[in-house]
Write a protein that holds these residues in place. Structure first.
Motif, mmCIF file in Angstrom:
data_model
loop_
_atom_site.group_PDB
_atom_site.id
_atom_site.type_symbol
_atom_site.label_atom_id
_atom_site.label_comp_id
_atom_site.label_asym_id
_atom_site.label_seq_id
_atom_site.Cartn_x
_atom_site.Cartn_y
_atom_site.Cartn_z
ATOM 1 N N ILE A 459 40.305 46.950 44.936
ATOM 2 C CA ILE A 459 39.980 46.646 43.490
ATOM 3 C C ILE A 459 39.993 45.076 43.253
ATOM 4 O O ILE A 459 40.070 44.896 42.170
ATOM 5 C CB ILE A 459 41.392 47.311 42.688
ATOM 6 C CG1 ILE A 459 42.737 46.701 43.286
ATOM 7 C CG2 ILE A 459 41.518 48.634 42.773
ATOM 8 C CD1 ILE A 459 44.014 47.205 42.499
ATOM 9 N N VAL A 460 40.229 44.285 44.125
ATOM 10 C CA VAL A 460 40.320 42.813 43.757
ATOM 11 C C VAL A 460 38.810 42.347 44.177
ATOM 12 O O VAL A 460 38.187 42.899 44.991
ATOM 13 C CB VAL A 460 41.444 42.063 44.525
ATOM 14 C CG1 VAL A 460 42.679 42.653 44.030
ATOM 15 C CG2 VAL A 460 41.362 42.229 46.017
ATOM 16 N N GLY A 461 38.505 40.933 43.765
ATOM 17 C CA GLY A 461 37.176 40.468 44.016
ATOM 18 C C GLY A 461 37.301 39.503 45.222
ATOM 19 O O GLY A 461 36.786 38.443 45.120
ATOM 20 N N VAL A 462 37.940 39.841 46.270
ATOM 21 C CA VAL A 462 37.953 39.035 47.365
ATOM 22 C C VAL A 462 37.814 39.729 48.635
ATOM 23 O O VAL A 462 38.544 41.196 48.746
ATOM 24 C CB VAL A 462 39.348 37.837 47.443
ATOM 25 C CG1 VAL A 462 39.185 36.961 46.395
ATOM 26 C CG2 VAL A 462 40.410 38.738 47.637
ATOM 27 N N LYS A 463 37.091 39.262 49.614
ATOM 28 C CA LYS A 463 37.134 40.264 50.874
ATOM 29 C C LYS A 463 38.313 40.502 51.499
ATOM 30 O O LYS A 463 39.199 39.459 51.567
ATOM 31 C CB LYS A 463 35.907 39.571 51.660
ATOM 32 C CG LYS A 463 34.777 39.186 51.097
ATOM 33 C CD LYS A 463 33.613 38.696 52.121
ATOM 34 C CE LYS A 463 32.303 38.811 51.771
ATOM 35 N NZ LYS A 463 32.209 38.203 50.038
ATOM 36 N N PRO A 464 38.560 41.506 52.275
ATOM 37 C CA PRO A 464 39.677 41.715 52.908
ATOM 38 C C PRO A 464 40.333 40.790 53.962
ATOM 39 O O PRO A 464 41.511 40.435 53.857
ATOM 40 C CB PRO A 464 39.464 43.041 53.629
ATOM 41 C CG PRO A 464 38.414 43.798 52.930
ATOM 42 C CD PRO A 464 37.760 42.680 52.347
ATOM 43 N N ASP A 465 39.434 40.118 54.612
ATOM 44 C CA ASP A 465 40.033 39.173 55.658
ATOM 45 C C ASP A 465 40.474 37.945 54.837
ATOM 46 O O ASP A 465 41.386 37.245 55.375
ATOM 47 C CB ASP A 465 38.826 38.663 56.536
ATOM 48 C CG ASP A 465 38.208 39.666 57.376
ATOM 49 O OD1 ASP A 465 39.034 40.485 57.698
ATOM 50 O OD2 ASP A 465 37.378 39.610 58.062
ATOM 51 N N ASN A 466 39.835 37.454 53.731
ATOM 52 C CA ASN A 466 40.406 36.437 52.886
ATOM 53 C C ASN A 466 41.552 36.875 52.042
ATOM 54 O O ASN A 466 42.491 35.949 52.038
ATOM 55 C CB ASN A 466 39.342 36.202 51.855
ATOM 56 C CG ASN A 466 37.977 35.736 52.176
ATOM 57 O OD1 ASN A 466 36.999 36.140 52.094
ATOM 58 N ND2 ASN A 466 38.143 34.636 53.121
ATOM 59 N N LEU A 467 41.888 38.242 51.832
ATOM 60 C CA LEU A 467 43.193 38.820 51.211
ATOM 61 C C LEU A 467 44.303 38.589 52.240
ATOM 62 O O LEU A 467 45.352 38.209 52.074
ATOM 63 C CB LEU A 467 42.910 40.196 50.946
ATOM 64 C CG LEU A 467 44.169 40.617 50.107
ATOM 65 C CD1 LEU A 467 43.997 40.042 48.778
ATOM 66 C CD2 LEU A 467 43.527 42.122 49.844
ATOM 67 N N TYR A 468 44.095 38.853 53.287
ATOM 68 C CA TYR A 468 44.948 38.608 54.590
ATOM 69 C C TYR A 468 45.418 37.145 54.748
ATOM 70 O O TYR A 468 46.704 36.720 55.077
ATOM 71 C CB TYR A 468 44.749 39.420 55.768
ATOM 72 C CG TYR A 468 44.739 41.014 55.531
ATOM 73 C CD1 TYR A 468 45.996 41.437 55.335
ATOM 74 C CD2 TYR A 468 43.749 41.625 55.879
ATOM 75 C CE1 TYR A 468 46.231 42.696 55.005
ATOM 76 C CE2 TYR A 468 43.633 43.054 55.800
ATOM 77 C CZ TYR A 468 44.876 43.536 55.597
ATOM 78 O OH TYR A 468 44.907 44.871 55.342
ATOM 79 N N GLN A 469 44.139 36.507 54.872
ATOM 80 C CA GLN A 469 44.446 34.952 55.020
ATOM 81 C C GLN A 469 45.263 34.305 53.797
ATOM 82 O O GLN A 469 46.131 33.324 54.005
ATOM 83 C CB GLN A 469 43.187 34.196 54.990
ATOM 84 C CG GLN A 469 42.922 32.436 54.957
ATOM 85 C CD GLN A 469 43.855 32.134 56.066
ATOM 86 O OE1 GLN A 469 43.681 32.700 57.134
ATOM 87 N NE2 GLN A 469 44.615 30.940 55.900
ATOM 88 N N TYR A 470 45.053 34.858 52.787
ATOM 89 C CA TYR A 470 45.824 34.536 51.445
ATOM 90 C C TYR A 470 47.245 34.814 51.755
ATOM 91 O O TYR A 470 48.206 33.857 51.471
ATOM 92 C CB TYR A 470 45.471 35.200 50.304
ATOM 93 C CG TYR A 470 45.972 34.636 48.890
ATOM 94 C CD1 TYR A 470 46.392 33.383 48.681
ATOM 95 C CD2 TYR A 470 46.295 35.438 47.856
ATOM 96 C CE1 TYR A 470 46.742 32.846 47.488
ATOM 97 C CE2 TYR A 470 46.777 35.196 46.769
ATOM 98 C CZ TYR A 470 47.129 33.847 46.343
ATOM 99 O OH TYR A 470 47.748 33.477 45.242
ATOM 100 N N VAL A 471 47.834 35.814 52.154
ATOM 101 C CA VAL A 471 48.978 36.195 52.405
ATOM 102 C C VAL A 471 49.804 35.463 53.548
ATOM 103 O O VAL A 471 50.660 34.819 53.274
ATOM 104 C CB VAL A 471 49.032 37.651 52.947
ATOM 105 C CG1 VAL A 471 50.531 38.049 53.514
ATOM 106 C CG2 VAL A 471 48.718 38.799 51.996
#
Length: 729
Positions: A459-471
């Motif tokens: 549902i968010v506008g960022v790729k999964p790998d970038n999502l985990y990088q953000y975490v």
């Protein structure tokens, strides 16, 4: 033989007397008229909140949504069946997700109970045995060299050499949780809700007039809101006629789901806003901004979000999952002015900060200079409403992934694992902290398996790998000591004392006012409890030479990767470190979690992504109409809409009375009501004081809420009866 002491019975309080049923109430017969009204309802008109467990099981087996184990090799990975829900209803899917997530949580609770990590019945476990039980996950890389998705946490999925754990993990079907939620969300949909959403989407595609579309959504929200299971009793911001206004938008930075990141504007950024006002022809703001006291200018600043995501500074934030549509993200930056009377007013919004300055981004300024300016034009100021939507999209990601998931759940889990590996159960540190960790590890394990990989990424506008990088980035940059409430408020440009926050301009920052009081209430309790274990005159020397404390903080700093955890050498440092852990688990998590349904279930008020490409220039943005805003919202995208609405509802269930912070204090007092030893009597008295001071805060928080500007949304999420004792959901 002991003598019996004669005396009068204790007099119950009035609330107990009033609660006693009267004879006529006991003898009252059922209301036949009420039963007849229910009879008139068809089965499709009765609410479906949950699904019967037997029906749920039969449906999943029928659809092939399950895994099979090899009966001859229980260590082998289960074999997944290829079943899927291809078409379903909005209501049925909601109920299925609630039921499935509840089962997943219970399965992890069972698993952790069997492993003695979170036993249902208390067990004493030696420290060396705990070190074996509480294993760290691989970090920063997995054993195969790939980046770890999450920061250091309890190793949940058994490794290849953990045969007994592997059998249990597979036997409980926990591997199936990795895909279950995703499989339950249909690809296509039945029902009136779907037809309504598709109708709006079709009008957008055809270029039909869109005037009044958002009004339709407001009407739908009024008629179809969820049942009241949260502290706001099912209400949401969309029920307010001015939900889109500057006031409601700004207030959320003080009393919304994320009141933790607003900070005084840096001088360089303020200079960029002034330059942007001049460049873009906002003459009034260009003249006014340099005259405003910079200490009254605050910002929600997401300039750094691309770096944290691991993308280039000019890269478009975009994602397209297999079962979702094109989705865009943004890094909005919002400038506010705090007025002397307490109103926070939005000044300007950078819809997506790119590059190294505002000069390379689209910045729009508010046409309303003052909070008192006429509000009649707000509803149809579509460019400004679009910009506020961009700010909400940014805050959705920041709140869900950084503030809520990382700073609450994941930081606390790292503390739990480190403490269990280094501190014996009888030590005062463990005794103080363990009540605030009830079921947190199993809940986090369920969330890691489901919420992020099966919901958030869709549902968010960022790729999964970038999502985990953000975490990972947010975890590693978390400054433990600087997030102590007094330090946190000071570094963000706010007073950090009750007296300072009593000034009129802070009347609406109820989160800050409440947190200062709660911090010192918890800190007083912690220090008093520590002094049942240490002698104050020698405490610093004992603490600085304690091998257990040294092992504890070194484990947190190294294995847990919380590098800013203090090197503890004094009673004050130990008090603050423990206070912070309780703060994260109880009031902080409660504040950032339990208002999600109110502010986010009305999806258009705080969408998780943008559904159309962002405007590239201010001139393009200024031409925006209602149709352009509607195109940017997940209207007609049933999968994204449902998941975006489901998360806040699922996570906002009101805290059970017996699991609140004040219930903890009351229970601890009752358990020692007839204490015999000096230490136990001291704990009893400390608990009584803690309970009393929490009750004082109960009154104070109500007074703070009442003292906010007229028409403010009440802020009682930190009421001690609402504040959970631990991260429970």
């Amino acid at each position: 033989m002991s003598s019996i002491v004669q005396g009068p019975l204790p007099i119950p309080p009035p609330s107990v007397v009033e609660a006693v049923a009267k004879p006529e109430d006991i003898l009252a017969q059922p209301d036949i008229g009420e039963k007849n009204e229910k009879l008139k309802l068809g089965v499709g008109n009765e609410p479906l909140v949950d699904i019967d467990p037997g029906v749920f099981d039969n449906e999943l087996i029928k659809l092939g949504i399950y895994s099979k184990m090899d009966p001859d090799n229980r260590e082998a990975d289960p074999v997944y069946q290829d079943g899927d829900v291809t078409k379903g209803t909005y209501t049925g899917t909601q109920a299925a997700l609630i039921h499935a997530y509840g089962r997943i949580e219970r399965s992890y609770e069972t698993y952790f109970d069997a492993l003695q990590i979170e036993p249902t019945l208390p067990r004493y476990i030696e420290k060396d045995q705990k070190k074996e039980l509480y294993q760290w996950s691989d970090y920063p890389t997995n054993r195969d060299g790939t980046p770890a998705q999450y920061p250091p946490h309890l190793q949940t999925i058994p490794r290849e050499d953990q045969f007994s754990q592997q059998q249990l993990f597979n036997g409980l079907g926990l591997a199936n949780t990795i895909v279950m939620i995703a499989k339950l969300v249909p690809d296509t949909w039945y029902g009136k809700t779907v037809n309504w959403g598709i109708g709006i989407l079709q009008r957008v595609i055809n270029g039909d007039p869109m005037d009044g579309t958002l009004k339709e959504i407001e009407e739908y929200n009024r008629a179809h809101r969820k049942s009241g299971t949260d502290i706001e009793q099912g209400n949401n911001i969309g029920l307010l006629p001015d939900w889109f206004s500057d006031r409601r938008f700004a207030d959320q930075s003080f009393t919304g789901t994320n009141p933790t990141s607003i900070a005084v504007v840096p001088d360089t950024l303020l200079g960029e806003f002034i330059a942007a006002a001049k460049k873009c022809g906002y003459d009034k703001w260009a003249a006014k901004l340099p005259t405003i006291d910079p200490k009254t200018l605050f910002v929600q600043d997401a300039r750094d979000i691309r770096r944290a995501l691991g993308v280039e500074k000019n890269e478009t934030l975009f994602n397209k999952e297999p079962k979702s549509d094109d989705s865009w993200g943004c890094a909005a930056v919002t400038l506010f002015q705090l007025h002397p009377t307490g109103e926070l007013h939005p000044v300007a919004i950078v819809i997506d900060y790119k590059g190294d300055s505002l000069a390379t981004s689209v910045t729009i300024f508010n046409q309303r200079i003052l909070p008192s300016d006429p509000t009649e034009g707000e509803e149809k100021d579509w460019p400004w409403r679009y910009a506020k939507t961009c700010a909400q999209v940014t805050d959705f990601l920041r709140h869900e992934v950084s503030v809520h998931l990382t700073q609450a759940h994941l930081i606390e889990e790292a503390l739990i694992v480190a403490t269990n590996r280094t501190v014996p159960m009888e030590h005062i540190i463990y005794r103080l902290l363990s009540p605030h960790w009830y079921k947190t590890l199993s809940l986090n394990a369920a969330a890691r398996a489901t919420l992020v990989p099966q919901i958030i990424k869709d549902i968010v506008g960022v790729k999964p790998d970038n999502l985990y990088q953000y975490v990972r980035s947010e975890f590693e940059s978390f400054d433990y000591v600087n997030h102590y409430i007094p330090n946190d408020l000071a570094r963000r440009g706010f007073p950090n004392t009750t007296e300072g926050l009593a000034a009129p301009q802070y009347r609406n920052y109820a989160y800050a006012k409440n947190m200062v009081s709660m911090w010192y209430c918890i800190r007083k309790y912690v220090r008093s409890m520590l002094l049942t274990y240490y002698v104050e005159s020698t405490a610093d020397d004992v603490i600085s030479n304690c091998d257990i404390i040294k092992a504890w903080y070194k484990e947190v700093q190294t294995a847990a990767h919380i590098k800013t955890f203090p090197t503890i050498t004094t009673l004050d440092e130990l008090t603050d470190a423990i206070t912070m852990s309780i703060h994260i688990a109880a009031p902080f998590h409660s504040a950032v979690n339990y208002l999600q349904n109110f502010y986010q279930v009305f999806v258009v008020a705080k969408p998780p992504c943008l559904c159309s490409k962002l405007p590239a220039t201010l001139a393009e943005l200024k031409k925006y109409k209602e149709a352009d805003l509607v195109k940017a919202l997940p209207i007609g995208r049933q999968r994204q809409w449902l998941l975006a609405a489901q998360i806040p509802w699922l996570l906002s269930f009101k805290v059970a009375t017996e699991r609140s912070l004040i219930s903890f204090a009351r229970s601890q007092w009752w358990s020692r009501k007839y204490a015999q030893t000096k230490t136990e009597k001291a704990v009893r008295d400390i608990s009584e004081t803690f309970h009393h001071e929490l009750r004082l805060l109960d009154v104070q928080f109500a007074e703070t809420s009442n003292a906010m500007s007229e028409g403010s949304i009440p802020y009682m999420v930190m009421d001690p009866d609402n504040t959970a004792v631990s991260i429970l959901i």
